[in-house]
Design an enzyme around this catalytic site. Structure first.
Site, PDB file in Angstrom:
ATOM      1  N   ASN A   1       0.801  -1.238   0.000  1.00 46.95           N
ATOM      2  CA  ASN A   1       0.000   0.000   0.000  1.00 46.95           C
ATOM      3  C   ASN A   1       0.831   1.284   0.000  1.00 46.95           C
ATOM      4  OD1 ASN A   1       0.655  -0.681   2.712  1.00 46.95           O
ATOM      5  ND2 ASN A   1      -0.867   0.770   3.426  1.00 46.95           N
TER       6      ASN A   1
ATOM      7  N   GLU B   1       4.222  -5.379  12.337  1.00 50.17           N
ATOM      8  CA  GLU B   1       3.271  -4.255  12.214  1.00 50.17           C
ATOM      9  C   GLU B   1       2.140  -4.730  11.319  1.00 50.17           C
ATOM     10  OE1 GLU B   1       3.878  -1.618  13.943  1.00 50.17           O
ATOM     11  OE2 GLU B   1       5.993  -1.881  14.423  1.00 50.17           O
TER      12      GLU B   1
ATOM     13  N   CYS C   1      -3.183   1.261   6.477  1.00 47.67           N
ATOM     14  CA  CYS C   1      -3.541   0.496   7.673  1.00 47.67           C
ATOM     15  C   CYS C   1      -4.143   1.375   8.762  1.00 47.67           C
ATOM     16  CB  CYS C   1      -2.301  -0.212   8.203  1.00 47.67           C
ATOM     17  SG  CYS C   1      -0.952   0.939   8.503  1.00 47.67           S
TER      18      CYS C   1
ATOM     19  N   GLU D   1       8.225   0.560  16.348  1.00 50.80           N
ATOM     20  CA  GLU D   1       9.359   1.097  15.592  1.00 50.80           C
ATOM     21  C   GLU D   1       9.299   2.617  15.620  1.00 50.80           C
ATOM     22  OE1 GLU D   1      10.127  -0.857  11.850  1.00 50.80           O
ATOM     23  OE2 GLU D   1       9.673  -2.823  12.682  1.00 50.80           O
TER      24      GLU D   1
HETATM   25  P1  NAD Z   1       0.430  -9.438   3.202  1.00 49.26           P
HETATM   26  O1  NAD Z   1       0.544  -9.857   4.614  1.00 49.26           O
HETATM   27  O2  NAD Z   1      -0.327 -10.293   2.278  1.00 49.26           O
HETATM   28  O3  NAD Z   1       1.877  -9.262   2.542  1.00 49.26           O
HETATM   29  C1  NAD Z   1       2.851  -8.427   3.105  1.00 49.26           C
HETATM   30  C2  NAD Z   1       4.222  -8.914   2.701  1.00 49.26           C
HETATM   31  O4  NAD Z   1       4.445 -10.183   3.295  1.00 49.26           O
HETATM   32  C3  NAD Z   1       4.409  -9.111   1.207  1.00 49.26           C
HETATM   33  O5  NAD Z   1       5.700  -8.691   0.855  1.00 49.26           O
HETATM   34  C4  NAD Z   1       4.264 -10.609   1.040  1.00 49.26           C
HETATM   35  O6  NAD Z   1       4.941 -11.117  -0.084  1.00 49.26           O
HETATM   36  C5  NAD Z   1       4.900 -11.113   2.321  1.00 49.26           C
HETATM   37  N1  NAD Z   1       4.491 -12.445   2.767  1.00 49.26           N
HETATM   38  C6  NAD Z   1       3.310 -13.074   2.539  1.00 49.26           C
HETATM   39  N2  NAD Z   1       3.329 -14.292   3.119  1.00 49.26           N
HETATM   40  C7  NAD Z   1       4.527 -14.426   3.750  1.00 49.26           C
HETATM   41  C8  NAD Z   1       5.119 -15.445   4.540  1.00 49.26           C
HETATM   42  N3  NAD Z   1       4.505 -16.599   4.797  1.00 49.26           N
HETATM   43  N4  NAD Z   1       6.357 -15.226   5.028  1.00 49.26           N
HETATM   44  C9  NAD Z   1       7.000 -14.063   4.793  1.00 49.26           C
HETATM   45  N5  NAD Z   1       6.483 -13.057   4.032  1.00 49.26           N
HETATM   46  C10 NAD Z   1       5.260 -13.239   3.521  1.00 49.26           C
HETATM   47  O7  NAD Z   1      -0.166  -7.963   3.238  1.00 49.26           O
HETATM   48  P2  NAD Z   1      -0.543  -7.043   2.006  1.00 49.26           P
HETATM   49  O8  NAD Z   1      -1.821  -7.527   1.415  1.00 49.26           O
HETATM   50  O9  NAD Z   1       0.643  -6.855   1.136  1.00 49.26           O
HETATM   51  O10 NAD Z   1      -0.766  -5.637   2.754  1.00 49.26           O
HETATM   52  C11 NAD Z   1      -1.943  -5.249   3.347  1.00 49.26           C
HETATM   53  C12 NAD Z   1      -1.892  -5.441   4.848  1.00 49.26           C
HETATM   54  O11 NAD Z   1      -0.785  -4.736   5.406  1.00 49.26           O
HETATM   55  C13 NAD Z   1      -3.120  -4.876   5.546  1.00 49.26           C
HETATM   56  O12 NAD Z   1      -3.557  -5.778   6.500  1.00 49.26           O
HETATM   57  C14 NAD Z   1      -2.595  -3.607   6.189  1.00 49.26           C
HETATM   58  O13 NAD Z   1      -3.326  -3.185   7.330  1.00 49.26           O
HETATM   59  C15 NAD Z   1      -1.217  -4.017   6.548  1.00 49.26           C
HETATM   60  N6  NAD Z   1      -0.378  -2.847   6.803  1.00 49.26           N
HETATM   61  C16 NAD Z   1       0.029  -2.606   8.081  1.00 49.26           C
HETATM   62  C17 NAD Z   1       0.782  -1.482   8.363  1.00 49.26           C
HETATM   63  C18 NAD Z   1       1.252  -1.171   9.760  1.00 49.26           C
HETATM   64  O14 NAD Z   1       2.148  -0.349   9.907  1.00 49.26           O
HETATM   65  N7  NAD Z   1       0.707  -1.766  10.791  1.00 49.26           N
HETATM   66  C19 NAD Z   1       1.148  -0.611   7.320  1.00 49.26           C
HETATM   67  C20 NAD Z   1       0.711  -0.899   6.038  1.00 49.26           C
HETATM   68  C21 NAD Z   1      -0.048  -2.024   5.785  1.00 49.26           C
END
Ligand code: NAD
Length: 496
Positions: free
Chosen positions: A174, A273, A307, A478
């Site tokens: 995002n 996070e 998020c 962080e």
């Molecule tokens: P996601 O969890 O599907 O993917 C995030 C990252 O993790 C990607 O790079 C993906 O390739 C990797 N990944 C997926 N499975 C993995 C595994 N088993 N082991 C290691 N890495 C793996 O999330 P998304 O759809 O890319 O992003 C949206 C989510 O991120 C939403 O839930 C949003 O709230 C969250 N988000 C949180 C914050 C925060 O600071 N708390 C900030 C931005 C987005």
């Protein structure tokens, strides 16, 4: 001319999207950046697809390599961990300056890749620059802790920190550049080395970042960037025994998976996070002229794909009707697809949001604005900002993170009820509180289950303060000294 040189030079938006439109086979091949070089020589059978969310389609294809990257980061760690703070600071400042010079290039590619508006993309590029500048100077002014042992005047006790080792830095789609640099900058600053893996959905600005590292003369191997999916590449990376820490931002389910995958390796640092379903509480003493735009921005910035977005609005009963009508009018006027609103990031995400809206329809939820989108015609993944009311508190619409341009509005009667409703959710990332009553600001803010509470504002960030969530929204914080905790090992030394 190599691909990186071509992308590096395409600045204006039209020029970049024109280039994409004319790509042979509509394909763009992104190569990993390992040990200071783009590895162009790898066989094509391991390529992975990704799509542009807007109408100009292209397919960046990513290659996965984990071991070579971890090896490069491990090899250089002994040297980098002993480098001086000044050296690390200088290189971080050079990185910041190069991104600053190429601000428009980064913004254009971020906008095309993720679907965000150029305006939004520029804000995020600026924040990425601040990430590098902040940690570059933080380390020059770092303070430690020294204590005197009572009754033993000749004994000095002090805290000493050393870099942890190789880190896996994994980010979502995002805010691709901003979130990845929020990890990369402190990792380098505190003397760790790393392997960064951006989301497979949005990788282009990370690809450009490799070129920045090369030009900034970051020693080879200190930061490697690899492209690949989560279950394959990401998972192999976090499980690697040579990876001594994981800084992850993404969905809660993935966070749980990572925790499970690393549970045996007890010393591995873990900062998670995760997702949010954040409440916006609006009390009856607010000025509408301020409250309506603020609640709308918090709900729909970057198409609701942040998020921290306030996706559950709760309004005091005395102003509920008026708020709903002014809010809808404001959103209709200011959030227009193709102008101030971009497409959502991918087909998968479009389908996910649509499924929630179909569910809302079956639950007889009121659509105050917009309706369930028709199936996409192949002209981009557009969803008009949607405002819902009459949503049951226990409905998945109200409980789960939709992460799109969808907001619910509900009513509350008392302050106590507002707090209860805000906290009645598995997540605890952020919250927004709108009121003029100063004693209520503290009374309510200090009882909301959220790592971040914004009172009469939203998305204000000071990089030294703690960032992170409670409950299902993650573990660890962080920012400033909190990032130092993530990337360093702490030992207490007693000297007589
Ligand atoms: P996601 O969890 O599907 O993917 C995030 C990252 O993790 C990607 O790079 C993906 O390739 C990797 N990944 C997926 N499975 C993995 C595994 N088993 N082991 C290691 N890495 C793996 O999330 P998304 O759809 O890319 O992003 C949206 C989510 O991120 C939403 O839930 C949003 O709230 C969250 N988000 C949180 C914050 C925060 O600071 N708390 C900030 C931005 C987005």
């Amino acid at each position: 001319m190599s691909l990186i040189s071509k992308l590096w030079k395409l600045d204006p938006f039209e020029c970049a999207s024109g280039y994409l439109g004319n790509l042979p086979g509509n394909e763009l091949y992104l190569h990993n950046f390992i040990d200071g070089q783009f590895s162009e020589q790898h066989p094509p059978e391991k390529w992975l697809d990704s799509h542009n969310p807007g109408p100009a389609r292209y397919w960046p294809r990513h290659l996965r390599v984990v071991n070579r990257a971890v090896e490069a980061a491990s090899r250089v760690f002994p040297l980098w961990s002993k480098s001086s703070r000044q050296e690390r600071s200088d290189v971080l400042l050079r990185i910041a300056s190069i991104i600053q010079e190429k601000r428009d290039t980064f913004a254009v590619w971020e906008s095309l890749d993720q679907g965000k508006t150029l305006l939004r993309a520029r804000v995020e590029v600026d924040r990425a620059i601040s990430n590098f500048r902040y940690f570059a100077t933080y380390i020059l002014h770092e303070e430690g802790s020294v204590r005197f042992v009572d009754g033993q005047p000749s004994t000095l006790t002090y805290e000493h920190r050393s870099p942890v080792g190789v880190f896996a830095l994994i980010s979502p789609w995002n805010m691709p550049l901003y979130l990845l640099t929020w990890k990369i900058a402190p990792c380098i600053a505190f003397g760790c080395t790393g392997v960064a893996k951006p989301s497979e959905v949005t990788s282009i600005t990370s690809y450009l970042l490799g070129e920045v590292f090369r030009q900034a003369k970051l020693p080879p191997g200190v930061m490697n960037i690899i492209f690949g999916d989560g279950p394959g590449t990401g998972s192999a990376l976090v499980k690697s025994p040579r990876v001594r820490g994981v800084s992850f931002t993404g969905g809660t389910k993935t966070g749980i998976r990572i925790r499970q995958d690393t549970v045996e390796d007890i010393g591995k640092h873990l900062s998670l996070e995760l997702g949010g379903k954040n409440p916006t509480l609006i009390f009856d003493d607010v000025d509408f002229a301020e409250a309506v735009p603020l609640a709308a921005t918090a709900a729909f910035e970057n198409n609701g794909q942040i998020c921290l977005c306030g996706s559950r609005i709760y309004v005091h009963a005395d102003i509920y009707e008026r708020f709903c009508s002014e809010f809808v009018e404001y959103v209709q006027k200011h959030y227009r697809c193709g102008d101030t609103v971009g497409p959502v990031v991918s087909k998968v995400h479009y389908d996910k949001i649509r499924t929630y809206l179909l569910q809302a329809q079956t639950e007889n939820v009121t659509f105050l604005l917009s309706e369930v989108p028709t199936k996409t015609s192949g002209n981009g993944y557009w969803i008009t900002p949607t405002v819902l009311s009459n949503v049951d508190d226990q409905s998945i619409i109200q409980r789960e993170e939709i992460f799109g341009p969808v907001v619910t509005i509900s009513v509350f009667g008392t302050e106590e009820e507002a707090i209860e409703l805000a906290n009645d959710n598995p997540n605890g990332l952020a919250s927004i509180l709108l009121t003029k009553d100063v004693s209520r600001m503290r009374r309510v803010a200090e009882r909301i289950d959220a790592g971040l509470v914004w009172v009469n504002c939203w998305l204000v960030r000071e990089l030294g303060t703690a960032f992170g969530g409670m409950k299902a929204s993650g573990t660890g914080r962080e920012g400033g000294a909190h990032s130092r905790d993530v990337f360093t090992n702490l030992r207490t030394i007693h000297v007589r």
